[in-house]
Design a protein around this motif. Sequence first.
Motif, short mmCIF file in Angstrom:
data_model
loop_
_atom_site.label_atom_id
_atom_site.label_comp_id
_atom_site.label_asym_id
_atom_site.label_seq_id
_atom_site.Cartn_x
_atom_site.Cartn_y
_atom_site.Cartn_z
N THR A 1 0.81 -1.15 -0.06
CA THR A 1 -0.08 -0.10 0.05
C THR A 1 1.15 1.14 -0.09
N ALA B 1 -3.78 10.69 -1.98
CA ALA B 1 -4.21 9.78 -2.75
C ALA B 1 -3.82 8.46 -2.32
N HIS B 2 -4.37 7.32 -2.36
CA HIS B 2 -4.20 6.18 -1.85
C HIS B 2 -3.50 5.11 -3.11
N CYS B 3 -2.73 4.50 -2.86
CA CYS B 3 -2.12 3.65 -4.12
C CYS B 3 -2.14 2.03 -3.78
N PRO C 1 -4.76 3.99 -8.39
CA PRO C 1 -4.79 4.77 -7.35
C PRO C 1 -6.28 5.68 -7.33
N LYS C 2 -6.30 6.02 -6.25
CA LYS C 2 -7.84 6.85 -5.79
C LYS C 2 -7.21 8.01 -4.88
N SER D 1 -2.67 1.94 5.64
CA SER D 1 -3.01 3.27 5.21
C SER D 1 -3.32 4.17 6.29
#
Length: 116
Positions: free
Chosen positions: A7, A30-32, A38-39, A86
Amino acid sequence: MLNWGATMARILLKPDGGIFLSENNQYRIAHCALAPVPKRARRIETALNGKELSAHIIDEVIALIDSEICPITDIRSSKEYRLHISKVMVKRGLHAAIERFKGNKVEPKAILGGFA
């Protein structure tokens, strides 16, 4: 052998009018490596935008992560682990941002939990 990340969180802080905190802070998070693409963390960005970072604000946005992301389980890690890490990464990143805006140097090891 490839070592893919389980993550990742990316945090960009762009204060209006300079490098120090101002009343018009704009945050991009952003989270990848949680899903196929990715979002951006739009709910978290909305909760942060225009606010000065503090431990209280950070705790509030960390609570939003459960509703912000929907991680997958795959060969690298479980969805539960990705959700937990995360939260850890966003919290460390935002605390590091506070220190950087104060003019303090933040070593990568402090953000990565001793690994760099």
